[in-house]
Design a protein around this motif. Structure first.
Motif, PDB file in Angstrom:
ATOM      1  N   THR A 100       1.021  -1.135   0.035  1.00 26.17           N
ATOM      2  CA  THR A 100       0.038  -0.128   0.320  1.00 26.17           C
ATOM      3  C   THR A 100       0.291   0.937   0.037  1.00 26.17           C
ATOM      4  OG1 THR A 100      -0.249   0.190   2.435  1.00 26.17           O
ATOM      5  CG2 THR A 100      -1.430  -1.178   1.278  1.00 26.17           C
ATOM      6  N   ARG A 102       0.643   3.582   2.017  1.00 27.77           N
ATOM      7  CA  ARG A 102       1.035   3.822   3.436  1.00 27.77           C
ATOM      8  C   ARG A 102       2.494   3.112   3.612  1.00 27.77           C
ATOM      9  NH1 ARG A 102      -2.636   4.612   8.150  1.00 27.77           N
ATOM     10  NH2 ARG A 102      -4.682   4.474   6.573  1.00 27.77           N
ATOM     11  N   GLU A 106       5.809   4.805   4.566  1.00 27.10           N
ATOM     12  CA  GLU A 106       6.564   4.309   6.342  1.00 27.10           C
ATOM     13  C   GLU A 106       8.142   3.967   5.825  1.00 27.10           C
ATOM     14  OE1 GLU A 106       3.916   1.465   7.507  1.00 27.10           O
ATOM     15  OE2 GLU A 106       2.514   2.705   8.973  1.00 27.10           O
ATOM     16  N   ALA A 130      -0.755  11.364   7.384  1.00 30.06           N
ATOM     17  CA  ALA A 130      -1.802  11.312   7.976  1.00 30.06           C
ATOM     18  C   ALA A 130      -2.583  11.939   8.095  1.00 30.06           C
ATOM     19  CB  ALA A 130      -1.550  10.458   9.498  1.00 30.06           C
ATOM     20  N   HIS A 134      -3.223   9.818   3.798  1.00 27.95           N
ATOM     21  CA  HIS A 134      -3.709   8.206   4.243  1.00 27.95           C
ATOM     22  C   HIS A 134      -5.539   7.911   3.879  1.00 27.95           C
ATOM     23  CE1 HIS A 134       0.611   7.533   4.367  1.00 27.95           C
ATOM     24  NE2 HIS A 134      -0.048   7.987   6.108  1.00 27.95           N
ATOM     25  N   GLY A 138      -4.119   6.310   1.317  1.00 34.44           N
ATOM     26  CA  GLY A 138      -3.629   5.286   3.082  1.00 34.44           C
ATOM     27  C   GLY A 138      -3.370   3.302   2.101  1.00 34.44           C
ATOM     28  N   ASP A 139      -4.853   3.215   1.896  1.00 35.35           N
ATOM     29  CA  ASP A 139      -3.982   1.529   2.136  1.00 35.35           C
ATOM     30  C   ASP A 139      -4.925   1.441   0.951  1.00 35.35           C
ATOM     31  OD1 ASP A 139      -4.712   1.427   4.789  1.00 35.35           O
ATOM     32  OD2 ASP A 139      -6.220   2.421   4.441  1.00 35.35           O
TER      33      ASP A 139
END
Length: 394
Positions: A100, A102, A106, A130, A134, A138-139
Motif C-alpha cells: 500500500t 501507507r 512508512e 496522516a 492516508h 493510504g490503504d
C-alpha cells in the motif's frame, strides 16, 4: 539446421567451451562444470546473447522449445530479451499489488529521517500524510495510484491551504518515486508538478500571496521578555534564548549541551542542524548564559527537554509560551525580523554583520570563498548590544 547435440552428449560434456546445436542455440560449459543454454541472435544489425537457463534445469528438448519461441519473436523484429524483461516487470508489479501507499510512505520515512536536519521536519512528514493523504489513498495499492487519486487528495486543500498542499504534493511525489525505484509501481509519477499537475492546478503564487512571518515590533520585545520571565516552563526559557540569540526555533529546540561552551560563551550549531548546511557559531551574551544556567541539569543531552523523557520541546510548547506572554498575534520565527529591524534602525553595525548573525549567506559564491572569518567577535559586540536593548525599558 538443428540437432547437432544429443541429450547423452550434453550430459557427458565436461570441457569448457561453447557447443552449438544449430539455429542459434548453444550450450555453454564453464570451467567449474556449470552448463547453461544460450540463444544467439542478430536484430537490427546487432548481435546479442540471451540466457535460456541452466542445463541442469532444462533438458535439450526444452531448450530447443525456448529457442524456437525466441526465433519467432526475432522473425517479427521483436527483441526477446526486452519481452522477458517486460514480463518480469509485470510479474513484480503484480506481486506488489499488496503493497500500500501507507507502507511505502512508512518505509520511505524510515530510510530518510536520519538525514533530515530538523526534528520538526521529521514530525511534519508523518503528520501531514496522516491528515491529508492516508485517508484517501493510504490503504490503496501503491501501484494503483493515478492522477485522479492525487487530485482527490490535493483539490480540497490546494486553494485553502496552499503551503500545506504544496508540501503534501512533494511528499507524495517522493514516496511514489521511491516505490518505483523499489519496483512496486511503474516509473510514471502522477504527483509530479512540471508538465503534469501544473496543467491541472493553479500555481501556489496565484492562489495566495507570500505571507511573511508576523513579527513583533522591536520596541515591544523588552516587555515581552519580561513577561516570559514570569513563566516557569522550559518552553519560556527556550523562547527567551531564541530571542536573545536571534536563532531559528528548530536550532534552539534541538540544542544539545555538547554544542555549548559556557566558559567561552559560544554555541556551535553543527552543519547538520543548520538550514544552509554550514556550521554556525553563536556568541552567547550574559543574559543568554543566564537562561542556560537556569535549565542546566534538566537533561544530560538536551538543553531544552520536553516533559516526555528523551525528547526536546515542541513548536507547540514555544507557541503556548508566546501566547501566554501576550504574543498571540506574532510568530516565534518573526523575532528574527524584530532583531534585523532593530539592527538596521537603531545601530551603526554593518548590514552584512546582522545578516551573518542570522546565519544568512552574505555576498556571492566567490566572495564567500575568500572570506576566512565569520567575524565572530564583531558579532559578539552586536549581540551584546541586542541583549542590552532587550533588557532595557525601551
Amino acid at each position: 539446421m538443428q540437432g547437432k547435440l544429443t541429450a547423452l552428449g550434453v550430459a557427458r560434456l565436461k570441457k569448457p567451451g561453447m557447443y552449438g546445436d544449430g539455429l542459434g542455440l548453444w550450450l555453454q560449459v564453464t570451467g567449474k562444470g556449470a552448463k547453461s543454454w544460450i540463444f544467439r541472435f542478430t536484430l537490427r544489425g546487432r548481435s546479442r546473447e540471451m540466457g535460456l537457463g541452466s542445463a541442469h534445469t532444462f533438458t535439450l528438448a526444452e531448450a530447443r522449445d525456448r529457442a524456437r519461441e525466441c526465433r519467432k519473436l526475432t522473425a517479427d523484429g521483436i527483441d526477446p530479451i526486452q519481452v522477458r524483461r517486460s514480463k518480469r516487470q509485470e510479474a513484480a508489479l503484480e506481486a506488489a499489488k499488496a503493497v500500500t501507499f501507507r507502507q511505502c510512505a512508512e518505509q520511505y520515512i524510515a530510510a530518510h529521517k536520519a538525514g533530515w536536519r530538523s526534528s520538526v521536519h521529521a514530525a511534519q512528514w508523518p503528520s501531514s500524510l496522516a491528515n491529508h493523504v492516508h485517508p484517501v489513498i493510504g490503504d490503496l495499492p501503491v501501484q494503483a495510484i493515478d492522477t485522479d487519486l492525487i487530485m482527490k487528495v490535493l483539490e480540497p486543500i490546494w486553494t485553502k491551504r496552499p503551503e500545506t498542499a504544496t508540501r503534501v504534493r512533494g511528499r507524495i511525489e517522493l514516496v511514489l518515486d521511491w516505490a518505483a525505484t523499489r519496483g512496486y509501481r511503474g516509473k510514471e509519477n502522477p504527483a509530479r508538478w512540471k508538465g503534469h499537475l501544473a496543467n491541472l492546478l493553479p500555481k501556489r503564487s496565484k492562489v495566495q500571496k507570500v505571507a511573511h512571518h508576523p513579527a513583533l515590533p522591536f520596541k515591544q520585545v523588552p516587555a515581552l521578555l519580561i513577561a516570559l520571565t514570569e513563566q516557569e516552563a522550559v518552553a519560556a526559557r527556550a523562547l527567551e534564548f531564541t530571542i536573545l540569540t536571534a536563532a531559528r526555533s528548530g536550532e534552539v529546540m534541538g540544542a544539545r549541551w555538547s554544542e555549548i561552551d559556557l566558559e567561552a560563551g559560544i554555541w556551535t550549531v553543527p552543519a547538520g542542524r543548520m538550514k544552509a548546511g554550514v556550521e554556525h557559531r553563536v556568541p552567547l551574551t550574559a543574559p543568554a548564559i543566564a537562561v542556560l544556567r537556569a535549565v542546566q541539569g534538566l537533561d544530560r543531552a538536551l538543553v531544552f527537554p520536553s516533559v516526555r523523557r528523551g525528547r526536546s520541546i515542541s513548536d507547540k510548547s514555544l507557541r503556548t509560551a508566546l501566547d501566554t506572554a501576550g504574543g498571540a498575534s506574532v510568530t516565534v520565527h518573526g523575532f528574527r525580523s524584530s532583531f534585523r529591524d532593530w539592527a538596521g534602525e537603531c545601530t551603526a553595525f554593518p548590514r552584512d554583520l546582522a545578516e551573518m548573525a542570522l546565519a544568512h549567506s552574505v555576498g556571492d559564491a566567490t566572495e564567500r570563498a575568500y572570506r576566512r572569518s565569520d567575524l565572530f567577535e564583531k558579532r559578539r559586540a552586536l549581540m551584546d548590544a541586542w541583549a542590552a536593548y532587550t533588557g532595557s525599558d525601551a
